[in-house]
Scaffold this motif. Sequence first.
Motif, short mmCIF file in Angstrom:
data_model
loop_
_atom_site.label_atom_id
_atom_site.label_comp_id
_atom_site.label_asym_id
_atom_site.label_seq_id
_atom_site.Cartn_x
_atom_site.Cartn_y
_atom_site.Cartn_z
N MET A 23 0.82 -1.21 0.00
CA MET A 23 0.00 0.00 0.00
C MET A 23 0.86 1.26 0.00
O MET A 23 0.52 2.25 -0.64
CB MET A 23 -0.95 0.00 1.19
N CYS A 24 1.99 1.23 0.70
CA CYS A 24 2.87 2.40 0.75
C CYS A 24 3.38 2.76 -0.65
O CYS A 24 3.35 3.92 -1.04
CB CYS A 24 4.02 2.16 1.71
N ALA A 25 3.81 1.75 -1.40
CA ALA A 25 4.32 1.99 -2.74
C ALA A 25 3.21 2.43 -3.69
O ALA A 25 3.45 3.19 -4.63
CB ALA A 25 5.01 0.73 -3.27
N LEU A 26 2.01 1.96 -3.46
CA LEU A 26 0.87 2.35 -4.28
C LEU A 26 0.47 3.81 -4.01
O LEU A 26 0.22 4.57 -4.94
CB LEU A 26 -0.32 1.43 -4.00
N VAL A 27 0.46 4.19 -2.74
CA VAL A 27 0.02 5.53 -2.33
C VAL A 27 1.11 6.58 -2.53
O VAL A 27 0.81 7.71 -2.91
CB VAL A 27 -0.45 5.49 -0.86
N ALA A 28 2.37 6.23 -2.28
CA ALA A 28 3.48 7.19 -2.39
C ALA A 28 4.63 6.56 -3.19
O ALA A 28 5.70 6.27 -2.65
CB ALA A 28 3.94 7.61 -1.00
N PRO A 29 4.44 6.34 -4.50
CA PRO A 29 5.45 5.65 -5.31
C PRO A 29 6.76 6.41 -5.48
O PRO A 29 7.77 5.81 -5.85
CB PRO A 29 4.74 5.45 -6.65
N ASP A 30 6.77 7.71 -5.19
CA ASP A 30 8.02 8.48 -5.28
C ASP A 30 8.88 8.31 -4.03
O ASP A 30 10.04 8.70 -4.03
CB ASP A 30 7.72 9.97 -5.47
N VAL A 31 8.30 7.71 -2.99
CA VAL A 31 9.01 7.56 -1.72
C VAL A 31 9.27 6.09 -1.38
O VAL A 31 10.33 5.74 -0.90
CB VAL A 31 8.20 8.22 -0.57
N PHE A 32 8.30 5.23 -1.67
CA PHE A 32 8.40 3.82 -1.27
C PHE A 32 8.42 2.89 -2.48
O PHE A 32 7.81 3.18 -3.51
CB PHE A 32 7.19 3.42 -0.41
N THR A 33 9.10 1.79 -2.32
CA THR A 33 9.10 0.71 -3.29
C THR A 33 9.09 -0.60 -2.50
O THR A 33 8.99 -0.58 -1.28
CB THR A 33 10.31 0.81 -4.24
N GLN A 34 9.18 -1.72 -3.19
CA GLN A 34 9.26 -3.00 -2.51
C GLN A 34 10.54 -3.69 -2.95
O GLN A 34 10.92 -3.63 -4.13
CB GLN A 34 8.05 -3.86 -2.82
N ASP A 35 11.20 -4.36 -2.01
CA ASP A 35 12.44 -5.07 -2.33
C ASP A 35 12.10 -6.42 -2.99
O ASP A 35 10.93 -6.72 -3.25
CB ASP A 35 13.32 -5.22 -1.10
N ASP A 36 13.12 -7.23 -3.24
CA ASP A 36 12.92 -8.51 -3.91
C ASP A 36 12.05 -9.47 -3.11
O ASP A 36 11.46 -10.40 -3.67
CB ASP A 36 14.27 -9.17 -4.21
N ASP A 37 11.96 -9.26 -1.80
CA ASP A 37 11.11 -10.10 -0.96
C ASP A 37 9.70 -9.53 -0.82
O ASP A 37 8.87 -10.08 -0.12
CB ASP A 37 11.73 -10.25 0.44
N GLY A 38 9.45 -8.39 -1.46
CA GLY A 38 8.14 -7.76 -1.40
C GLY A 38 7.93 -6.85 -0.21
O GLY A 38 6.83 -6.36 0.02
N LEU A 39 9.00 -6.61 0.57
CA LEU A 39 8.87 -5.77 1.76
C LEU A 39 9.13 -4.31 1.43
O LEU A 39 9.84 -3.98 0.48
CB LEU A 39 9.84 -6.25 2.85
N ASN A 40 8.56 -3.43 2.24
CA ASN A 40 8.67 -1.99 2.10
C ASN A 40 10.13 -1.56 2.09
O ASN A 40 10.93 -2.03 2.88
CB ASN A 40 7.94 -1.36 3.29
N GLU A 41 10.43 -0.65 1.19
CA GLU A 41 11.77 -0.08 1.12
C GLU A 41 11.62 1.39 0.75
O GLU A 41 10.82 1.73 -0.13
CB GLU A 41 12.57 -0.84 0.06
N ILE A 42 12.35 2.24 1.43
CA ILE A 42 12.32 3.67 1.13
C ILE A 42 13.32 3.92 0.00
O ILE A 42 14.45 3.45 0.06
CB ILE A 42 12.68 4.50 2.37
N ILE A 43 12.88 4.64 -1.00
CA ILE A 43 13.75 4.95 -2.13
C ILE A 43 14.90 5.83 -1.64
O ILE A 43 14.68 6.78 -0.88
CB ILE A 43 12.95 5.65 -3.25
#
Length: 75
Positions: free
Chosen positions: A27-47
Amino acid sequence: MSPRTEESGEESARIQVDRDRCVGGGMCALVAPDVFTQDDDGLNEIIEGQEHSSGSAVRAAIRACPVQAIRIGGA
Protein backbone atom coordinates in the motif's frame (compact mmCIF):
# COMPACT_ATOMS: atom_id res chain seq x y z
CA MET A 1 24.29 17.11 10.24
CA SER A 2 20.53 16.54 10.04
CA PRO A 3 18.57 17.57 6.95
CA ARG A 4 16.54 20.75 7.32
CA THR A 5 13.35 21.78 5.64
CA GLU A 6 14.02 24.57 3.17
CA GLU A 7 11.03 26.70 4.12
CA SER A 8 11.45 26.83 7.88
CA GLY A 9 15.03 25.77 8.56
CA GLU A 10 13.73 23.17 11.03
CA GLU A 11 15.13 19.68 11.10
CA SER A 12 13.07 17.24 9.08
CA ALA A 13 12.02 13.91 10.53
CA ARG A 14 13.13 10.61 9.06
CA ILE A 15 10.70 7.98 7.80
CA GLN A 16 11.16 4.77 9.75
CA VAL A 17 9.98 1.34 8.65
CA ASP A 18 9.64 -1.66 10.95
CA ARG A 19 10.65 -4.35 8.46
CA ASP A 20 9.90 -7.06 11.03
CA ARG A 21 6.30 -5.87 11.08
CA CYS A 22 5.98 -5.25 7.30
CA VAL A 23 3.89 -7.89 5.50
CA GLY A 24 4.53 -6.64 1.97
CA GLY A 25 1.01 -5.40 1.30
CA GLY A 26 2.44 -2.72 -0.98
CA MET A 27 0.00 0.00 0.00
CA CYS A 28 2.87 2.40 0.75
CA ALA A 29 4.32 1.99 -2.74
CA LEU A 30 0.87 2.35 -4.28
CA VAL A 31 0.02 5.53 -2.33
CA ALA A 32 3.48 7.19 -2.39
CA PRO A 33 5.45 5.65 -5.31
CA ASP A 34 8.02 8.48 -5.28
CA VAL A 35 9.01 7.56 -1.72
CA PHE A 36 8.40 3.82 -1.27
CA THR A 37 9.10 0.71 -3.29
CA GLN A 38 9.26 -3.00 -2.51
CA ASP A 39 12.44 -5.07 -2.33
CA ASP A 40 12.92 -8.51 -3.91
CA ASP A 41 11.11 -10.10 -0.96
CA GLY A 42 8.14 -7.76 -1.40
CA LEU A 43 8.87 -5.77 1.76
CA ASN A 44 8.67 -1.99 2.10
CA GLU A 45 11.77 -0.08 1.12
CA ILE A 46 12.32 3.67 1.13
CA ILE A 47 13.75 4.95 -2.13
CA GLU A 48 17.29 6.23 -1.64
CA GLY A 49 17.29 9.95 -0.94
CA GLN A 50 13.65 9.98 0.18
CA GLU A 51 14.26 9.14 3.86
CA HIS A 52 13.27 12.64 4.94
CA SER A 53 10.29 13.08 2.65
CA SER A 54 7.10 14.44 4.09
CA GLY A 55 3.80 15.60 2.79
CA SER A 56 0.34 14.29 2.18
CA ALA A 57 1.44 11.21 0.19
CA VAL A 58 3.72 10.02 3.01
CA ARG A 59 1.00 10.61 5.60
CA ALA A 60 -1.45 8.70 3.39
CA ALA A 61 1.03 5.81 3.11
CA ILE A 62 1.37 5.70 6.89
CA ARG A 63 -2.42 5.54 7.26
CA ALA A 64 -2.73 2.93 4.48
CA CYS A 65 -0.24 0.49 5.98
CA PRO A 66 -2.33 -2.45 7.25
CA VAL A 67 0.15 -3.31 10.01
CA GLN A 68 1.31 0.20 10.95
CA ALA A 69 4.92 -0.53 9.99
CA ILE A 70 5.72 3.05 8.88
CA ARG A 71 6.18 6.10 11.06
CA ILE A 72 7.91 9.45 11.11
CA GLY A 73 10.57 9.69 13.78
CA GLY A 74 13.67 11.59 14.77
CA ALA A 75 16.90 11.40 12.80
